[in-house]
Scaffold this motif. Structure first.
Motif, PDB file in Angstrom:
ATOM      1  N   ILE A 291     -26.176  -7.023  -9.036  1.00  0.00           N
ATOM      2  CA  ILE A 291     -25.866  -8.567  -8.633  1.00  0.00           C
ATOM      3  C   ILE A 291     -27.214  -9.251  -7.719  1.00  0.00           C
ATOM      4  O   ILE A 291     -27.649  -8.301  -6.701  1.00  0.00           O
ATOM      5  CB  ILE A 291     -24.605  -8.755  -7.820  1.00  0.00           C
ATOM      6  N   LEU A 292     -27.784 -10.254  -8.100  1.00  0.00           N
ATOM      7  CA  LEU A 292     -28.940 -10.780  -7.432  1.00  0.00           C
ATOM      8  C   LEU A 292     -28.630 -11.892  -6.389  1.00  0.00           C
ATOM      9  O   LEU A 292     -27.333 -12.529  -6.381  1.00  0.00           O
ATOM     10  CB  LEU A 292     -29.942 -11.478  -8.515  1.00  0.00           C
ATOM     11  N   LEU A 293     -29.298 -11.874  -5.258  1.00  0.00           N
ATOM     12  CA  LEU A 293     -29.159 -12.563  -3.988  1.00  0.00           C
ATOM     13  C   LEU A 293     -30.218 -13.749  -4.107  1.00  0.00           C
ATOM     14  O   LEU A 293     -31.631 -13.364  -4.371  1.00  0.00           O
ATOM     15  CB  LEU A 293     -29.079 -11.957  -2.969  1.00  0.00           C
ATOM     16  N   ASN A 294     -30.071 -15.024  -4.076  1.00  0.00           N
ATOM     17  CA  ASN A 294     -31.112 -15.639  -3.457  1.00  0.00           C
ATOM     18  C   ASN A 294     -31.528 -15.621  -1.969  1.00  0.00           C
ATOM     19  O   ASN A 294     -30.486 -14.791  -1.374  1.00  0.00           O
ATOM     20  CB  ASN A 294     -30.971 -17.312  -3.945  1.00  0.00           C
ATOM     21  N   GLU A 295     -32.727 -16.275  -1.421  1.00  0.00           N
ATOM     22  CA  GLU A 295     -33.085 -16.140  -0.240  1.00  0.00           C
ATOM     23  C   GLU A 295     -31.960 -16.599   0.585  1.00  0.00           C
ATOM     24  O   GLU A 295     -31.610 -16.283   1.688  1.00  0.00           O
ATOM     25  CB  GLU A 295     -34.149 -17.178   0.020  1.00  0.00           C
TER      26      GLU A 295
ATOM     27  N   LEU B 140     -16.761  -9.728 -12.124  1.00  0.00           N
ATOM     28  CA  LEU B 140     -17.971  -9.334 -12.824  1.00  0.00           C
ATOM     29  C   LEU B 140     -17.862  -9.917 -14.116  1.00  0.00           C
ATOM     30  O   LEU B 140     -18.950  -9.750 -15.081  1.00  0.00           O
ATOM     31  CB  LEU B 140     -18.075  -7.703 -12.924  1.00  0.00           C
ATOM     32  N   ASP B 141     -16.923 -10.600 -14.797  1.00  0.00           N
ATOM     33  CA  ASP B 141     -16.992 -11.200 -15.916  1.00  0.00           C
ATOM     34  C   ASP B 141     -16.961 -12.566 -15.848  1.00  0.00           C
ATOM     35  O   ASP B 141     -16.455 -13.295 -16.938  1.00  0.00           O
ATOM     36  CB  ASP B 141     -15.687 -10.679 -16.787  1.00  0.00           C
ATOM     37  N   GLN B 142     -17.549 -13.403 -15.130  1.00  0.00           N
ATOM     38  CA  GLN B 142     -17.875 -14.693 -14.927  1.00  0.00           C
ATOM     39  C   GLN B 142     -18.606 -15.274 -16.026  1.00  0.00           C
ATOM     40  O   GLN B 142     -19.593 -14.520 -16.614  1.00  0.00           O
ATOM     41  CB  GLN B 142     -18.394 -15.096 -13.589  1.00  0.00           C
TER      42      GLN B 142
ATOM     43  N   ALA C 123     -24.494 -28.309  -8.162  1.00  0.00           N
ATOM     44  CA  ALA C 123     -24.259 -27.020  -8.318  1.00  0.00           C
ATOM     45  C   ALA C 123     -24.296 -26.773  -9.964  1.00  0.00           C
ATOM     46  O   ALA C 123     -24.019 -27.308 -10.681  1.00  0.00           O
ATOM     47  CB  ALA C 123     -22.657 -26.769  -8.134  1.00  0.00           C
ATOM     48  N   PRO C 124     -24.837 -25.337 -10.106  1.00  0.00           N
ATOM     49  CA  PRO C 124     -24.968 -25.202 -11.664  1.00  0.00           C
ATOM     50  C   PRO C 124     -23.862 -25.152 -12.264  1.00  0.00           C
ATOM     51  O   PRO C 124     -22.700 -24.665 -11.580  1.00  0.00           O
ATOM     52  CB  PRO C 124     -25.567 -23.606 -11.306  1.00  0.00           C
ATOM     53  N   SER C 125     -23.787 -25.520 -13.737  1.00  0.00           N
ATOM     54  CA  SER C 125     -22.562 -25.365 -14.314  1.00  0.00           C
ATOM     55  C   SER C 125     -21.995 -24.150 -14.454  1.00  0.00           C
ATOM     56  O   SER C 125     -22.588 -22.968 -14.527  1.00  0.00           O
ATOM     57  CB  SER C 125     -23.076 -25.885 -15.916  1.00  0.00           C
TER      58      SER C 125
ATOM     59  N   SER D 145     -22.451 -17.373  -9.388  1.00  0.00           N
ATOM     60  CA  SER D 145     -23.000 -17.926 -10.812  1.00  0.00           C
ATOM     61  C   SER D 145     -23.472 -16.728 -11.962  1.00  0.00           C
ATOM     62  O   SER D 145     -23.717 -15.576 -11.421  1.00  0.00           O
ATOM     63  CB  SER D 145     -24.132 -18.877 -10.439  1.00  0.00           C
ATOM     64  N   ASN D 146     -23.430 -17.186 -13.042  1.00  0.00           N
ATOM     65  CA  ASN D 146     -23.855 -16.329 -14.027  1.00  0.00           C
ATOM     66  C   ASN D 146     -24.807 -16.956 -14.741  1.00  0.00           C
ATOM     67  O   ASN D 146     -24.656 -17.930 -15.565  1.00  0.00           O
ATOM     68  CB  ASN D 146     -22.783 -16.014 -14.917  1.00  0.00           C
ATOM     69  N   ILE D 147     -26.182 -16.639 -14.477  1.00  0.00           N
ATOM     70  CA  ILE D 147     -27.130 -17.502 -15.492  1.00  0.00           C
ATOM     71  C   ILE D 147     -28.182 -16.451 -16.176  1.00  0.00           C
ATOM     72  O   ILE D 147     -28.657 -15.481 -15.875  1.00  0.00           O
ATOM     73  CB  ILE D 147     -28.388 -17.918 -14.237  1.00  0.00           C
ATOM     74  N   ASN D 148     -28.149 -16.739 -17.344  1.00  0.00           N
ATOM     75  CA  ASN D 148     -28.726 -16.172 -18.669  1.00  0.00           C
ATOM     76  C   ASN D 148     -28.281 -14.614 -18.480  1.00  0.00           C
ATOM     77  O   ASN D 148     -29.047 -13.735 -18.661  1.00  0.00           O
ATOM     78  CB  ASN D 148     -30.239 -16.148 -18.300  1.00  0.00           C
ATOM     79  N   GLY D 149     -27.066 -14.467 -18.363  1.00  0.00           N
ATOM     80  CA  GLY D 149     -26.311 -13.135 -18.301  1.00  0.00           C
ATOM     81  C   GLY D 149     -26.586 -12.265 -16.899  1.00  0.00           C
ATOM     82  O   GLY D 149     -26.077 -11.095 -16.889  1.00  0.00           O
TER      83      GLY D 149
END
Length: 178
Positions: free
Chosen positions: A33-37, A103-105, A119-121, A144-148
């Protein structure tokens, strides 16, 4: 469509607590899972608190329009209305715990992924008390889930920002220690 509780809503039961901030970050990393700054800033801030005791939260996922704002609303308006409707703001630590559980968002729609100041869709914002009353400091988390790729992201917004009617927020219904 009605106003909460007379509207469609997604409820979840989530175990929270029992992990330090460092342990949460390690679990997020293990799940890729990625984190932004902003999320990194929140998780490493001394005012980001976690409970040593595990407890259960029952949450409800609602759109801004489900709170009676068909034209959108500010964060203070959204939070005030939710509280008047019997909901509670979530503890800040719910963000990483929910991300680890959800995890299945579904992936958001690409047309809103890059629009600045929205907010991203497909994203879900955790309605929580702010850690610091500073418009430049992250207010909280969203998933969010962005590009998988699953993300736990922090966000900034001032009290004049209008959230879209279709934006999703997570509120708490009850908190139970065990």
């Amino acid at each position: 469509m009605g106003i909460y509780p007379d509207c469609p809503a997604i409820t979840r039961t989530i175990e929270v607590g029992g992990l330090t901030s460092l342990q949460l970050r390690l679990k997020l990393q293990q799940q890729s899972i990625l984190l932004n700054e902003y999320a990194q800033v929140l998780l490493s801030d001394e005012d980001f608190t976690t409970s040593n005791i595990k407890y259960i939260l029952k949450t409800v996922d609602l759109r801004v329009t489900d709170l009676g704002f068909p034209n959108g609303a500010t964060l203070p308006q959204i939070f005030d209305r939710a509280i008047k409707l019997g909901l509670e703001l979530c503890p800040i630590e719910l963000g990483p715990h929910l991300r680890l559980m959800y995890l299945d968002q579904p992936e958001g729609h690409r047309e809103r992924l890059s629009q600045q100041h929205t907010a991203p869709s497909g994203s879900i914002t955790i309605a929580s008390n702010v850690v610091k009353e500073d418009d430049l400091f992250p207010k909280g988390f969203y998933l969010s889930n962005i590009n998988g790729v699953l993300w736990l992201r922090g966000y900034t917004a001032d009290n004049q920002h209008i959230w879209n009617p279709c934006d999703h927020f997570i509120f708490c219904q009850t908190m139970n220690l065990y």
